[in-house]
Design a protein around this motif. Structure first.
Motif, PDB file in Angstrom:
ATOM      1  N   ALA A   4      37.904  59.422  58.261  1.00  0.00           N
ATOM      2  CA  ALA A   4      36.608  59.724  58.620  1.00  0.00           C
ATOM      3  C   ALA A   4      36.033  58.572  58.735  1.00  0.00           C
ATOM      4  O   ALA A   4      35.008  58.151  59.553  1.00  0.00           O
ATOM      5  CB  ALA A   4      35.881  60.826  58.039  1.00  0.00           C
ATOM      6  N   VAL A   5      35.860  57.896  57.322  1.00  0.00           N
ATOM      7  CA  VAL A   5      35.107  56.496  57.325  1.00  0.00           C
ATOM      8  C   VAL A   5      35.520  55.392  58.428  1.00  0.00           C
ATOM      9  O   VAL A   5      34.641  54.835  58.917  1.00  0.00           O
ATOM     10  CB  VAL A   5      35.119  55.947  55.804  1.00  0.00           C
ATOM     11  CG1 VAL A   5      34.544  54.700  55.879  1.00  0.00           C
ATOM     12  CG2 VAL A   5      34.446  57.226  54.970  1.00  0.00           C
ATOM     13  N   LEU A   6      36.926  55.412  58.371  1.00  0.00           N
ATOM     14  CA  LEU A   6      37.608  54.472  59.235  1.00  0.00           C
ATOM     15  C   LEU A   6      36.894  54.847  60.849  1.00  0.00           C
ATOM     16  O   LEU A   6      36.841  53.910  61.501  1.00  0.00           O
ATOM     17  CB  LEU A   6      38.948  54.297  59.176  1.00  0.00           C
ATOM     18  CG  LEU A   6      39.410  53.444  57.923  1.00  0.00           C
ATOM     19  CD1 LEU A   6      41.235  53.853  57.768  1.00  0.00           C
ATOM     20  CD2 LEU A   6      39.313  51.978  58.281  1.00  0.00           C
ATOM     21  N   HIS A   7      37.185  55.965  61.063  1.00  0.00           N
ATOM     22  CA  HIS A   7      36.739  56.319  62.424  1.00  0.00           C
ATOM     23  C   HIS A   7      35.220  55.845  62.764  1.00  0.00           C
ATOM     24  O   HIS A   7      34.805  55.581  63.877  1.00  0.00           O
ATOM     25  CB  HIS A   7      36.996  58.056  62.665  1.00  0.00           C
ATOM     26  CG  HIS A   7      36.747  58.428  64.054  1.00  0.00           C
ATOM     27  ND1 HIS A   7      36.087  58.045  64.963  1.00  0.00           N
ATOM     28  CD2 HIS A   7      37.857  59.353  64.552  1.00  0.00           C
ATOM     29  CE1 HIS A   7      36.264  58.558  65.991  1.00  0.00           C
ATOM     30  NE2 HIS A   7      37.531  59.413  65.910  1.00  0.00           N
ATOM     31  N   ALA A   8      34.482  56.339  61.686  1.00  0.00           N
ATOM     32  CA  ALA A   8      33.191  55.847  61.905  1.00  0.00           C
ATOM     33  C   ALA A   8      32.806  54.253  62.123  1.00  0.00           C
ATOM     34  O   ALA A   8      32.012  54.053  62.869  1.00  0.00           O
ATOM     35  CB  ALA A   8      32.076  56.492  60.777  1.00  0.00           C
ATOM     36  N   ILE A   9      33.673  53.643  61.307  1.00  0.00           N
ATOM     37  CA  ILE A   9      33.364  52.231  61.442  1.00  0.00           C
ATOM     38  C   ILE A   9      33.770  51.750  63.032  1.00  0.00           C
ATOM     39  O   ILE A   9      33.189  50.913  63.393  1.00  0.00           O
ATOM     40  CB  ILE A   9      34.181  51.686  60.488  1.00  0.00           C
ATOM     41  CG1 ILE A   9      33.690  51.899  58.920  1.00  0.00           C
ATOM     42  CG2 ILE A   9      34.501  50.062  60.593  1.00  0.00           C
ATOM     43  CD1 ILE A   9      34.652  51.326  57.795  1.00  0.00           C
ATOM     44  N   PHE A  10      35.017  52.275  63.312  1.00  0.00           N
ATOM     45  CA  PHE A  10      35.379  51.963  64.702  1.00  0.00           C
ATOM     46  C   PHE A  10      34.289  52.608  65.659  1.00  0.00           C
ATOM     47  O   PHE A  10      34.491  51.863  66.764  1.00  0.00           O
ATOM     48  CB  PHE A  10      37.045  52.383  64.947  1.00  0.00           C
ATOM     49  CG  PHE A  10      37.719  51.354  64.359  1.00  0.00           C
ATOM     50  CD1 PHE A  10      38.227  50.242  65.130  1.00  0.00           C
ATOM     51  CD2 PHE A  10      38.180  51.590  62.995  1.00  0.00           C
ATOM     52  CE1 PHE A  10      39.128  49.486  64.494  1.00  0.00           C
ATOM     53  CE2 PHE A  10      39.365  50.772  62.541  1.00  0.00           C
ATOM     54  CZ  PHE A  10      39.691  49.524  63.434  1.00  0.00           C
ATOM     55  N   GLY A 109      34.971  49.597  75.001  1.00  0.00           N
ATOM     56  CA  GLY A 109      34.593  50.486  74.171  1.00  0.00           C
ATOM     57  C   GLY A 109      35.677  51.405  74.059  1.00  0.00           C
ATOM     58  O   GLY A 109      35.855  51.977  72.806  1.00  0.00           O
ATOM     59  N   VAL A 110      36.154  51.771  74.990  1.00  0.00           N
ATOM     60  CA  VAL A 110      37.512  52.929  74.664  1.00  0.00           C
ATOM     61  C   VAL A 110      38.480  52.292  73.853  1.00  0.00           C
ATOM     62  O   VAL A 110      39.252  52.799  73.135  1.00  0.00           O
ATOM     63  CB  VAL A 110      37.909  53.416  76.138  1.00  0.00           C
ATOM     64  CG1 VAL A 110      39.238  54.322  75.950  1.00  0.00           C
ATOM     65  CG2 VAL A 110      36.834  54.328  76.745  1.00  0.00           C
ATOM     66  N   ALA A 111      38.881  51.120  74.411  1.00  0.00           N
ATOM     67  CA  ALA A 111      39.916  50.382  73.676  1.00  0.00           C
ATOM     68  C   ALA A 111      39.628  50.047  72.178  1.00  0.00           C
ATOM     69  O   ALA A 111      40.496  50.090  71.524  1.00  0.00           O
ATOM     70  CB  ALA A 111      40.205  48.948  74.381  1.00  0.00           C
ATOM     71  N   VAL A 112      38.589  49.883  71.844  1.00  0.00           N
ATOM     72  CA  VAL A 112      38.035  49.616  70.491  1.00  0.00           C
ATOM     73  C   VAL A 112      37.957  51.050  69.733  1.00  0.00           C
ATOM     74  O   VAL A 112      38.464  51.186  68.711  1.00  0.00           O
ATOM     75  CB  VAL A 112      37.006  48.851  70.266  1.00  0.00           C
ATOM     76  CG1 VAL A 112      36.464  48.906  68.772  1.00  0.00           C
ATOM     77  CG2 VAL A 112      37.107  47.570  70.732  1.00  0.00           C
ATOM     78  N   GLY A 113      37.384  51.937  70.340  1.00  0.00           N
ATOM     79  CA  GLY A 113      37.130  53.260  69.931  1.00  0.00           C
ATOM     80  C   GLY A 113      38.395  54.044  69.526  1.00  0.00           C
ATOM     81  O   GLY A 113      38.511  55.029  68.370  1.00  0.00           O
ATOM     82  N   ARG A 114      39.342  53.987  70.528  1.00  0.00           N
ATOM     83  CA  ARG A 114      40.613  54.708  70.122  1.00  0.00           C
ATOM     84  C   ARG A 114      41.341  54.229  68.944  1.00  0.00           C
ATOM     85  O   ARG A 114      42.425  54.928  68.422  1.00  0.00           O
ATOM     86  CB  ARG A 114      41.677  54.675  71.329  1.00  0.00           C
ATOM     87  CG  ARG A 114      41.006  55.699  72.560  1.00  0.00           C
ATOM     88  CD  ARG A 114      40.947  56.888  72.061  1.00  0.00           C
ATOM     89  NE  ARG A 114      40.886  58.025  73.057  1.00  0.00           N
ATOM     90  CZ  ARG A 114      40.233  59.331  72.837  1.00  0.00           C
ATOM     91  NH1 ARG A 114      39.673  59.647  71.580  1.00  0.00           N
ATOM     92  NH2 ARG A 114      40.251  60.185  74.079  1.00  0.00           N
ATOM     93  N   ILE A 115      41.257  52.914  68.618  1.00  0.00           N
ATOM     94  CA  ILE A 115      41.850  52.575  67.418  1.00  0.00           C
ATOM     95  C   ILE A 115      41.190  53.342  66.222  1.00  0.00           C
ATOM     96  O   ILE A 115      41.951  53.737  65.123  1.00  0.00           O
ATOM     97  CB  ILE A 115      41.568  51.178  67.007  1.00  0.00           C
ATOM     98  CG1 ILE A 115      42.135  50.243  68.144  1.00  0.00           C
ATOM     99  CG2 ILE A 115      42.017  50.620  65.782  1.00  0.00           C
ATOM    100  CD1 ILE A 115      41.949  48.636  68.186  1.00  0.00           C
ATOM    101  N   GLY A 116      39.966  53.764  66.270  1.00  0.00           N
ATOM    102  CA  GLY A 116      39.465  54.545  65.174  1.00  0.00           C
ATOM    103  C   GLY A 116      40.043  55.880  65.319  1.00  0.00           C
ATOM    104  O   GLY A 116      40.186  56.312  63.961  1.00  0.00           O
ATOM    105  N   CYS A 117      40.252  56.437  66.304  1.00  0.00           N
ATOM    106  CA  CYS A 117      40.912  57.776  66.534  1.00  0.00           C
ATOM    107  C   CYS A 117      42.145  57.734  65.816  1.00  0.00           C
ATOM    108  O   CYS A 117      42.646  58.589  65.272  1.00  0.00           O
ATOM    109  CB  CYS A 117      40.907  58.099  67.715  1.00  0.00           C
ATOM    110  SG  CYS A 117      39.350  58.520  68.783  1.00  0.00           S
ATOM    111  N   PHE A 118      43.159  56.874  66.089  1.00  0.00           N
ATOM    112  CA  PHE A 118      44.054  56.456  65.430  1.00  0.00           C
ATOM    113  C   PHE A 118      44.268  56.424  63.874  1.00  0.00           C
ATOM    114  O   PHE A 118      44.936  57.060  63.125  1.00  0.00           O
ATOM    115  CB  PHE A 118      45.003  54.972  65.866  1.00  0.00           C
ATOM    116  CG  PHE A 118      46.223  54.864  65.309  1.00  0.00           C
ATOM    117  CD1 PHE A 118      47.324  55.606  65.855  1.00  0.00           C
ATOM    118  CD2 PHE A 118      46.313  53.934  64.250  1.00  0.00           C
ATOM    119  CE1 PHE A 118      48.830  55.237  65.257  1.00  0.00           C
ATOM    120  CE2 PHE A 118      47.518  53.416  63.645  1.00  0.00           C
ATOM    121  CZ  PHE A 118      48.639  54.181  64.149  1.00  0.00           C
ATOM    122  N   ALA A 119      43.160  55.771  63.467  1.00  0.00           N
ATOM    123  CA  ALA A 119      42.835  55.496  61.941  1.00  0.00           C
ATOM    124  C   ALA A 119      42.631  56.854  61.241  1.00  0.00           C
ATOM    125  O   ALA A 119      42.841  56.994  60.139  1.00  0.00           O
ATOM    126  CB  ALA A 119      42.144  54.371  61.733  1.00  0.00           C
TER     127      ALA A 119
END
Length: 239
Positions: A4-10, A109-119
């Motif tokens: 969840a922290v990683l997601h928030a960071i991304f 934004g989507v390209a970076v944000g989806r990495i957070g979803c993966f994490a």
């Protein structure tokens, strides 16, 4: 680090990256945009619609998949923002197309944000269905799954790269209709990846996000089909 922290960071990184992409367009890309897209009422309508759409469609998809709680959706935010802005423009008699400045920020934004979803792993509910492919990923339950978040990230990053090349080459058609091209790419690639997600179907094999993806793609196609011709002059692009 907790998912969840990683997601928030991304999430923060996605917003900052989107802002940086917009700054690059104006500062180094030399692209100018309609004034209406920076007015506070316009921004307020966009933010309200995006926020409402994110939770409305995200939560509805969660319920349709047999799960309780609240959820957010990037695609829902897109749909909500589009509807809100179109209603705002209709109400105020604005016929000028105002989305061009958001093409690159959206893709980045989507390209970076989806990495957070993966994490974020399983808790994010954006993971894929099981797969035997060598790049399958174990999100913590011992099952190799499609990393669909990374598929989407790669697709939108590829669009962003192509769009940047078009801006550098002063491709007026791409600059003017960039937002609708971004929406078309987003809708079509998202439609494909939805077949690799464990969401509850609504009509036949199609989930809520299948239908929403088609709606976004159809909207983009309609706007592209009726796009006025434009030219780039003096190294400035009006979009």
């Amino acid at each position: 680090m907790d998912g969840a922290v990683l997601h928030a960071i991304f999430d923060v990184a996605a917003w900052l990256s989107a802002a940086a992409a917009g700054w690059w367009l104006a500062r180094f890309g030399g692209v100018s945009f309609p004034r209406q897209s920076t007015e506070w009422p316009y921004i307020a309508a966009l933010v309200f619609g995006a926020g409402l759409g994110a939770y409305l469609f995200g939560t509805l998809n969660l319920w349709l998949s047999g799960m309780a709680g609240l959820a957010r959706s990037v695609e829902g935010a897109l749909a909500g923002g589009i509807i809100a802005v179109e209603l705002y423009k209709w109400r105020h008699g604005i016929t000028l197309r105002t989305g061009a400045r958001f093409a690159l920020p959206l893709a980045v934004g989507v390209a970076v944000g989806r990495i957070g979803c993966f994490a974020a792993g399983l808790d994010d509910f954006t993971y894929g269905t099981p797969t035997a492919l060598p790049w399958g990923h174990d999100f913590g339950d011992g099952i190799q799954r499609h990393p669909v978040q990374l598929y989407e990230s790669l697709a939108m990053a590829s669009f962003a790269a192509a769009y940047i090349v078009a801006v550098i080459r002063r491709n007026a058609a791409v600059i003017t209709s960039g937002f609708y091209l971004a929406l078309l790419v987003y809708g079509l690639q998202r439609f494909v990846w939805e077949f690799l997600k464990p969401y509850g179907p609504v009509v036949g094999p199609f989930t809520l996000f299948h239908l929403l993806s088609l709606a976004i793609a159809a909207y983009a196609l309609a706007m592209l089909a009726t796009a006025p011709q434009s030219k780039v002059t003096h190294e400035r692009a009006a979009a």
